[in-house]
Design a protein around this motif. Structure first.
Motif, PDB file in Angstrom:
ATOM      1  N   GLY A 134     -19.642  13.519 -62.909  1.00  0.00           N
ATOM      2  CA  GLY A 134     -19.421  13.919 -63.898  1.00  0.00           C
ATOM      3  C   GLY A 134     -20.031  13.183 -64.982  1.00  0.00           C
ATOM      4  N   ASP A 135     -19.544  13.276 -66.136  1.00  0.00           N
ATOM      5  CA  ASP A 135     -20.121  12.768 -67.312  1.00  0.00           C
ATOM      6  C   ASP A 135     -20.301  11.374 -67.487  1.00  0.00           C
TER       7      ASP A 135
ATOM      8  N   SER B  34     -14.962   9.669 -64.987  1.00  0.00           N
ATOM      9  CA  SER B  34     -14.776  11.225 -64.583  1.00  0.00           C
ATOM     10  C   SER B  34     -13.850  11.382 -63.212  1.00  0.00           C
ATOM     11  N   TRP B  35     -13.840  10.350 -62.453  1.00  0.00           N
ATOM     12  CA  TRP B  35     -13.209  10.497 -61.095  1.00  0.00           C
ATOM     13  C   TRP B  35     -11.769   9.765 -61.161  1.00  0.00           C
TER      14      TRP B  35
END
Length: 573
Positions: free
Chosen positions: A67-68, A72-73
């Protein structure tokens, strides 16, 4: 290991530059010209470095998140306290997987975003400050673009080269406690087969080796880590990597594989609910192969990820006692064969907010395995039927070179001859003891006993009162069917699914026993068993499916499903 009472390698470079000086290879600083020159110590060998890294831990699902950013996880931003906690728990190294894809610019430079690169440097420095060895790599890029090497050869190789050019330059003056791993779990799509796969992986590893060694500084003799195809441990994959080592002829290399157990046991499918002889043989065979191919030939091995695949669903996929037996045996094999191990943790083991272990008994077993064996038993559960006069219960001990020294409850020793008897490896809990422990007749765990051995971790035994579980009628869709369940103190071991007219139902129809957590999932607090969309994706429309739920007490419950389009109904058989 170098003292950490010094600035980070990044800060050191900036300080020296301010005075018109340059950082020396390996992060060393220019000697005072008024002092006598000293002879630098010989760098540690690859075998010594890798041995010093045992045991290791993975900072999973963080800098490798696609992700960004690193949160993000679902994991929090990395702080210094995390590495301090890891060090205090006995770990000596940390593998920091990094995914670069979403932080890279376009061809031809494939420039890595400066802020992201600086953040990786910062996290590496945090780990070094806690006296931890660090292993960094190219991680999920393997399935995002590196796997296209057979069909986009020049483009992929150019990007791989540009990535390692930048990383090698950035970390050239990092201390030798920083290691590089060429690529995580490499595989290739569109190749002609094993032979081409081997050639392509050799090309990647050789390219990585050439880039790093040619970049100067500490990279000239830094320990570099090369994986097998898929980081698998089958003999053909090991032989392919051994050929690369022979060609590169570099003493500062290490091999890496991953191991998540014998697959049916690891995900709890096909009835493999126990750590049985077949599961143990798979474990022992893996260590024997990497030892014979690499360790015994002077090439150190880092088992860069280990665990159980079922942990991707939740850590209850494999029953607690069977899980602990696996990790006890795993640690023993790693010590015997001289393999450094790095626990895969994507946040399911160490709570990165509270910095405590979510399954303390599991970590206790893993930590004990770093230095010796622990005694176990045939089970960690004794079930007593509610409303019945208990019979004596016998457990078979597996001392693993230790001896049983006590059986305790809440720290108080039980009395041999009255509460239990020991004959060889047979430990029998008396009927009177079990009647006393289950006097409340409450469903579930009534007492916990602890078997204490002369060494290693203790073995906990839960005494449970149960009745045969019951299931209720339910209706839902093929997206999910939630079955109300009264577990009544019991626990679900596995589930079978067959068609009423014959044949196995559900996905992976080579077995009637379905995969725990993936196709069915019990929720003991909610009192439900969910059948998932993945299960129904493997069920024929309009079919009648007979389910058998198997519980750890030995109880079984039959249940019938009927499907019609997206609608599903179920009822006790």
């Amino acid at each position: 290991m170098k003292s950490r009472a010094r600035p980070s390698f990044a800060v050191t470079t900036l300080i020296l530059a301010a005075f018109g000086l340059a950082a020396l290879p390996g992060g060393a600083q220019a000697a005072d010209p008024l002092t006598e020159p000293t002879t630098a110590p010989e760098p540690a060998s690859a075998e010594e470095v890798v041995a010093a890294m045992e045991p290791g831990w993975n900072l999973g699902n963080t800098l490798d998140a696609t992700g960004d950013d690193e949160t993000s996880w679902g994991n929090p931003r990395v702080e210094q306290e995390l590495f301090a906690a890891i060090k205090s728990e006995g770990f000596n190294s940390v593998r920091i997987p990094v995914t670069w894809s979403q932080h890279q610019g376009a061809a031809p430079d494939y420039a890595i975003d400066a802020d992201h690169l600086a953040r990786v440097q910062e996290v590496v420095d945090m780990a070094l400050a806690e006296d931890l060895y660090v292993l960094i790599n190219i991680h999920h890029d393997s399935w995002q673009w590196v796997m296209n090497l057979p069909t986009q050869h020049d483009e992929v190789l150019a990007r791989y080269t540009a990535t390692w050019d930048q990383l090698a330059e950035t970390f050239a003056d990092a201390p030798d406690e920083v290691l590089f791993e060429s690529i995580n779990e490499p595989f290739f799509e569109g190749s002609s087969g094993d032979a081409q796969n081997a050639e392509l992986l050799h090309e990647l590893n050789a390219t990585f080796h050439e880039i790093v060694r040619g970049s100067g500084g500490g990279n000239v003799d830094r320990v570099l880590v090369l994986p097998t195809l898929h980081t698998a441990s089958e003999q053909p994959r090991l032989d392919e990597l051994a050929a690369t080592f022979a060609e590169l002829n570099d003493p500062n290399l290490a091999a890496t594989v991953h191991y998540y157990g014998f697959w049916p046991f690891s995900v709890n499918i096909a009835g493999y609910t126990h750590f049985d002889d077949e599961t143990r043989a798979d474990l022992e065979g893996m260590f024997e192969r990497v030892d014979q191919t690499f360790v015994s030939q002077g090439i150190p091995v880092i088992l860069g990820e280990f665990g159980l695949l079922g942990f991707d669903q939740h850590t209850g996929t494999v029953q607690q006692g069977e899980k602990l037996k696996f990790f006890e045996a795993f640690g023993a094999e790693a010590r015997e064969h001289g393999v450094t191990t790095m626990l895969w943790d994507n946040g399911q083991h160490l709570d990165r907010t509270g910095l405590d272990w979510q399954d303390p008994a599991l970590f206790r077993q893993i930590a004990a395995s770093w230095t010796g064996r622990s005694g176990t038993a045939s089970s960690d559960q004794v079930f007593v039927a509610r409303g019945s006069d208990p019979a004596p219960a016998t457990l078979t001990l597996n001392p693993n070179g230790t001896t049983l020294t006590a059986v305790t409850q809440d720290g108080a020793p039980l009395v041999e001859g009255t509460d239990y008897t020991l004959s060889g490896d047979q430990l029998t809990l008396t009927a009177d003891l079990l009647a006393e422990l289950t006097a409340s007749q409450e469903h579930g765990v009534n007492a916990q006993l602890t078997l204490e051995f002369s060494a290693g971790a203790p073995w906990d035994v839960r005494v449970l009162t149960y009745e045969a579980p019951t299931l209720e009628a339910a209706s839902g869709t093929t997206d999910e069917l939630v079955i109300p369940a009264a577990f009544l103190g019991d626990q679900l071991a596995t589930m079978e699914a067959v068609y009423a007219e014959g044949g196995n139902a559900g996905p992976q129809d080579w077995t009637s026993y379905k995969e725990f957590g993936y196709t069915f999932d019990p929720d003991y607090e909610a009192g439900t068993i969910a059948l998932t969309a993945e299960f129904f994706a493997g069920v024929r429309d309009g079919a009648t499916v007979e389910l058998t739920f198997h519980f750890w007490s030995g109880s079984t419950v039959n249940y019938t499903l009927t499907t019609s389009g997206s609608q599903v109904t179920g009822s006790p058989a």
